[in-house]
Structures are given as structure tokens and as C-alpha cells.
Write an enzyme that holds these catalytic residues in place. Structure first.
Site, PDB file in Angstrom:
ATOM      1  N   SER A 297      22.125 137.109 118.336  1.00 48.28           N
ATOM      2  CA  SER A 297      20.555 136.714 118.689  1.00 48.28           C
ATOM      3  C   SER A 297      19.488 137.137 117.783  1.00 48.28           C
ATOM      4  O   SER A 297      19.540 136.809 116.590  1.00 48.28           O
ATOM      5  CB  SER A 297      20.350 137.386 120.029  1.00 48.28           C
ATOM      6  OG  SER A 297      19.224 136.830 120.690  1.00 48.28           O
ATOM      7  N   ASP A 308      17.597 133.173 104.156  1.00 48.09           N
ATOM      8  CA  ASP A 308      17.035 132.068 103.887  1.00 48.09           C
ATOM      9  C   ASP A 308      15.717 132.236 102.747  1.00 48.09           C
ATOM     10  O   ASP A 308      15.477 130.991 102.190  1.00 48.09           O
ATOM     11  CB  ASP A 308      16.575 131.143 104.856  1.00 48.09           C
ATOM     12  CG  ASP A 308      17.632 130.501 105.887  1.00 48.09           C
ATOM     13  OD1 ASP A 308      18.697 130.600 105.613  1.00 48.09           O
ATOM     14  OD2 ASP A 308      17.210 129.642 106.869  1.00 48.09           O
ATOM     15  N   LYS A 322      24.363 132.693 118.259  1.00 44.97           N
ATOM     16  CA  LYS A 322      23.531 132.601 119.509  1.00 44.97           C
ATOM     17  C   LYS A 322      21.991 132.135 119.073  1.00 44.97           C
ATOM     18  O   LYS A 322      21.442 133.077 118.336  1.00 44.97           O
ATOM     19  CB  LYS A 322      23.267 133.772 120.086  1.00 44.97           C
ATOM     20  CG  LYS A 322      22.488 133.793 121.412  1.00 44.97           C
ATOM     21  CD  LYS A 322      22.500 134.875 122.331  1.00 44.97           C
ATOM     22  CE  LYS A 322      21.445 134.786 123.392  1.00 44.97           C
ATOM     23  NZ  LYS A 322      20.056 134.883 122.879  1.00 44.97           N
TER      24      LYS A 322
END
Length: 527
Positions: A297, A308, A322
Site C-alpha cells: 500500500s 519511477d 496492493k
């Protein structure tokens, strides 16, 4: 699968049987057979509950029926949309709020007796006079020693409204004494540890994202910078998430301005794109993030934002997977429901949510069935491929894949040796040994002195085995590595009882493969 089908259809069968029973009852009573159960504006579920409450032949617990019915409905949705019963809500909220109202002690149950292993400094129990090593045997007139009370029952006795009083009786050095403790705010820290793992290298471990996490992180990071931190290891292993904004606030401190941190998309909520907007305290310095299969999460949001945006190096094992966002809504029955309102996407546009088309149990235990040697490489072949800002390939559909994978070494703890680590056997033994030797620990001025100089008693292993045999445990064949690992954990526990968590993690550092890989990676970065 047959059990799942039964769980789906059983409520319908019960409902049908109930309806037929009511109809038969009216016929036996001479009724014409059809009546209106209640207000037409009430839902069918509420109408059935009303009928059970006012018409059913025996008395039943409507609360449990209602809770079971709510959860049965939610089971048709994703695995993270859940119902929290009223009796569990306070504890669930405390974890997210970062604290609760209680007496301020940490304890271990040893031989069914509550042993105080830590008293919060300046907390309610410390002010009343309780000390580490005391054994709490009664709360008011309720004897808790030897009664095999559950943890939830103990917490219910000791926690309560702020500024209310609780009376406990404790045993110390063979004598009992009663203490009146005024409950106060007790923190549940998010930062497990923050120390210099090596000169210039700070180590911060976060166990969750609660309302206090960002502040705790900032205090830890700035404190380490004052001690000379130039490189950071952020440990998110075992961190199952929490409040999203706490994770994005931390990401903002680690990323340059103007970069996307995360995007959320939902059918009934406004879409959001969260970006870094302010000068951070650690935007350019070398950074490593540790993750494992239990990082989930908000942990994955933070790790994904950094990966990224090509910020730092992610080391460890593929995270849980998740990619759903929940909001909590209170219900009139005192409980609450956490319902998924959106999906989140990392800056490259990937969703890392793993499939959930099986049972909830299968979904939760999927991480235990991963092949540590092949998991990341084999799954990448079937995943969607995305690219970071610098063009590096990353993958969606099943967690964050690390930049450097350090597989779990299952050979180090053979299956037959697992009972030696299970339960709280090591913790129980460690505390007993600490109680016997704590007087000698004063010679060590710092945790570093303890780690370098302290030696466990020569017969420690024999004493540990003797404890297990007293519990009628069959002792398996033990390898040298298992024995050394258990002895090191015992030493780390003693360090924790004396100096708290930093000392615990610092003691275990030499055998922590992921942490050692992080230190090696940071050494290769010239800064």
C-alpha cells in the site's frame, strides 16, 4: 472452492428457510398468509433483521448476525474492503492515529503472567511508580495471572478514556504493591529505529504510515543529519501501509520539485495527481530503500514514486502488490467500513495491484507461495512493461520489483528448525536472561560498547534448550547457522530491553543481508 460456494449460497438458503418458516407460522396461526414486514423504505436486509428481532422463536444476537451479513456482502468486492466491528474499531484506529489512551507499558506474557518489559518514559505508569520487570497480577480485583486471557482482553482492561484511573497490583522482588494509574496518551511510534549504520550512513526503519509518521520521519532524518548523515537507508520491510498522505509527504522530502508522486483514479471520487512541490531535506543525496513481500500500500506508493523517478535504489524482494485506496466510514452500529474508493498509479502509469480473483485467504497468502529464486524474473515475462523517467524498464500488475533482488535464504532456517523460532519462545527466554543479568549491563555505556564487548553466558544455548524441553517440545537437529542466529537474537533482545529499538537493530545488522547489500551499494556511490 466448494467451501467458497457454500459461503456464497448459505445466506440465501438461510433467508429462504426463514421466509418459509414465517409463512408457515402465519398459516398455522390462521393468517391469510401475507403481511407487510416493515416500512417499504427500509432495505430488505434491515427488514429481515427486524423480523428476526420481533418474530423469531428464540433470542439471537443481532449484532453478530448484522456483522456477518455486512462482511458477507463485502466479500464479493476486493480483499481490502472490510467491515470493522465496534469492539475492534478503537484498536484499529489507534494504529492509524499513532497512539491511544492507556497506561504506557510494553509487556510480554511469560508463563501466563504479564511481565512489564518497558515503561514509557514520563508516561502514566512511570509516574505511578511501575518499573521494568514488574509482573502485573491484578487489574482492580480481576486476577490476570494464570487465567490465559487473550491480548484483546488485557488491552480492554488497561486501555480506557483519557484521564480515567485504573488500579493494578504488581509483584516486585516477591512483594505485591497496588498502583493507581491515570490513563494518558500513549504513542505508537512509526519509526522503529533511526541510527548511523556506518559513519555518514543513516538508517531509518518505518513500521507503518500513521498520522504521526511524517513528523517522526522528519525528526529522525534531521537528527541523523545533525550527526553527519550524508547517505540514507530507508527500511520499509514489513510496512503494510496506512495513510497515503503521510507517504506522499515523505516522498516530497526525497524528490526534486515538480515530479509526480502518485495518481489516484476512482469512479466516484475526484481524480488526483500528487506532485512534489517543495524543497526537500534529502533530495539529491544517495538513497537506498529496502522492501520485501510484506511492504504494501503506502509503502509501495513511496517505493514506486522513487523508482519511477529514478531516485535511489530499491533493494529486497517484490512487494505485496496492493494498488487500491480505502476510505473509512463510521456506521450507526458503532463499527466502520473501509471501502476501496480508487486505484493508485505510480508516476510511470503502472498499477501494481496483484490479481484478486480467488478467495481472500489465497490472496493474503500468495506471498508465502512465491518462489524466491524465480519469482521476479519469471513474472516479468507476463507483466505490462513501463519505463521510468530515465528509460529503465519497470513492471506493473504485482507489486514493486526491486532494482536489486536479495532472495530469502530458506536454507538458513530449515523447515524442521522453524518451531525454535515460533511463538514468543526466544523473547520469553531473552527477558528471563535479561532479568538475571541486567545488573552487569551498567558497565556498557552505549549500545555500541555492548555490541562489541558483551558475551552471552557460556551455557545460554543449553538453558534455552532446557526451556523448550520444559514446554515438552521435541528438539530438532540444529545447524550451526540456526544456533548462531538464535543466540544473536537473544543478544539483540537484551540490547533492546536495555536501550530500546536502535540497539536491537544495530545488534542484528551484521547478519541482515538486505542491509549489508544496501551498505555495499552506497559505498559504490561516490558522494
Amino acid at each position: 472452492m466448494e467451501q467458497r460456494k457454500l459461503q456464497v449460497w448459505l445466506p440465501l438458503f438461510i433467508g429462504l428457510a426463514l421466509a418459509l418458516g414465517i409463512l408457515a407460522g402465519f398459516q398455522l396461526a390462521g393468517s391469510s398468509g401475507r403481511t407487510s414486514s416493515s416500512n417499504k423504505n427500509r432495505s430488505a436486509i434491515q427488514q429481515v433483521l427486524d423480523l428476526v428481532q420481533y418474530k423469531y422463536v428464540d433470542s439471537v444476537s443481532l449484532d453478530s448476525m448484522e456483522a456477518d451479513g455486512i462482511q458477507a456482502m463485502l466479500n464479493h468486492l476486493d480483499p481490502h474492503t472490510v467491515f470493522i466491528p465496534a469492539q475492534e474499531l478503537a484498536e484499529a484506529n489507534a494504529d492509524l492515529e499513532g497512539g491511544f489512551s492507556g497506561i504506557g507499558v510494553e509487556y510480554q506474557m511469560i508463563n501466563d503472567t504479564m511481565n512489564v518489559v518497558y515503561v514509557v518514559e514520563n508516561g502514566p505508569s512511570a509516574k505511578a511508580g511501575l518499573k521494568t520487570g514488574d509482573r502485573i497480577i491484578k487489574v482492580y480485583d480481576k486476577v490476570i495471572a494464570g487465567n490465559k486471557l487473550k491480548g484483546s482482553e488485557l488491552r480492554k482492561l488497561l486501555r480506557g478514556d483519557y484521564n480515567t484511573k485504573v488500579e493494578v497490583t504488581a509483584l516486585r522482588d516477591g512483594k505485591t504493591q497496588t498502583y493507581t494509574i491515570t490513563r494518558g496518551n500513549v504513542p505508537l511510534p512509526s519509526v522503529d529505529a533511526a541510527y548511523l549504520a556506518e559513519p555518514g550512513v543513516g538508517y531509518i526503519k518505518l513500521n507503518k504510515f500513521s498520522e504521526t509518521t511524517y513528523k517522526e520521519f522528519m525528526d529522525a532524518a534531521t537528527g541523523l543529519q545533525a550527526k553527519g548523515m550524508k547517505k540514507m537507508i530507508l527500511d520499509l520491510r514489513g510496512n503494510t501501509g496506512g495513510i497515503l498522505t503521510e507517504a506522499t509527504n515523505i516522498a516530497d522530502e526525497l524528490l526534486p520539485d515538480g515530479l509526480t508522486i502518485v495518481s489516484t483514479r476512482g469512479s466516484h471520487v475526484k481524480n488526483k495527481d500528487i506532485q512534489s512541490t517543495k524543497p526537500g531535506i534529502f533530495e539529491k543525496e544517495p538513497l537506498v530503500v529496502l522492501i520485501d513481500e510484506f511492504s504494501a500500500s503506502a509503502s509501495e506508493v513511496l517505493a514506486g514514486a522513487l523508482q519511477d523517478n529514478d531516485r535511489g535504489t530499491i533493494i529486497g524482494r517484490r512487494s505485496f502488490g496492493k494498488g487500491l485506496v480505502q476510505e473509512q466510514y463510521d456506521l450507526t452500529n458503532g463499527g466502520a467500513v473501509r471501502i476501496t474508493v480508487a486505484r493508485y498509479y505510480t508516476p510511470s502509469g503502472r498499477s501494481i495491484q496483484k490479481p484478486y480473483n480467488g478467495s481472500r485467504n489465497d490472496y493474503q497468502h500468495e506471498v508465502l507461495e512465491r518462489n524466491p529464486a524465480k519469482d521476479d524474473s519469471s513474472l516479468q515475462k507476463s507483466k505490462e512493461v513501463y519505463t521510468t523517467r530515465a528509460g529503465k524498464k519497470v513492471y506493473g500488475g504485482g507489486g514493486i520489483t526491486p532494482d536489486i533482488t536479495v532472495a530469502f535464504d530458506s536454507s538458513r532456517i530449515p523447515q524442521g528448525s522453524l518451531p525454535l523460532f515460533s511463538g514468543n519462545r526466544i523473547g520469553d527466554f531473552s527477558f528471563r536472561l535479561f532479568q538475571q543479568t541486567k545488573g552487569s549491563l551498567t558497565q556498557y555505556k552505549t549500545p555500541s560498547d555492548f555490541i562489541k564487548q558483551y558475551q552471552l553466558p557460556a551455557n545460554t544455548w543449553d538453558m534455552y534448550i532446557a526451556q523448550l524441553q520444559q514446554d515438552s517440545m521435541k528438539i530438532p537437529e540444529v545447524s550451526v547457522s540456526v544456533k548462531s542466529d538464535i543466540l544473536l537474537i537473544i543478544k539483540a533482545n537484551i540490547a533492546r530491553y536495555q536501550w530500546r529499538n536502535n540497539a536491537f537493530y544495530e545488534t542484528l545488522q551484521p547478519t541482515d543481508k538486505l542491509l549489508q547489500q544496501a551498505l555495499q551499494t552506497l559505498k559504490s556511490i561516490s558522494k
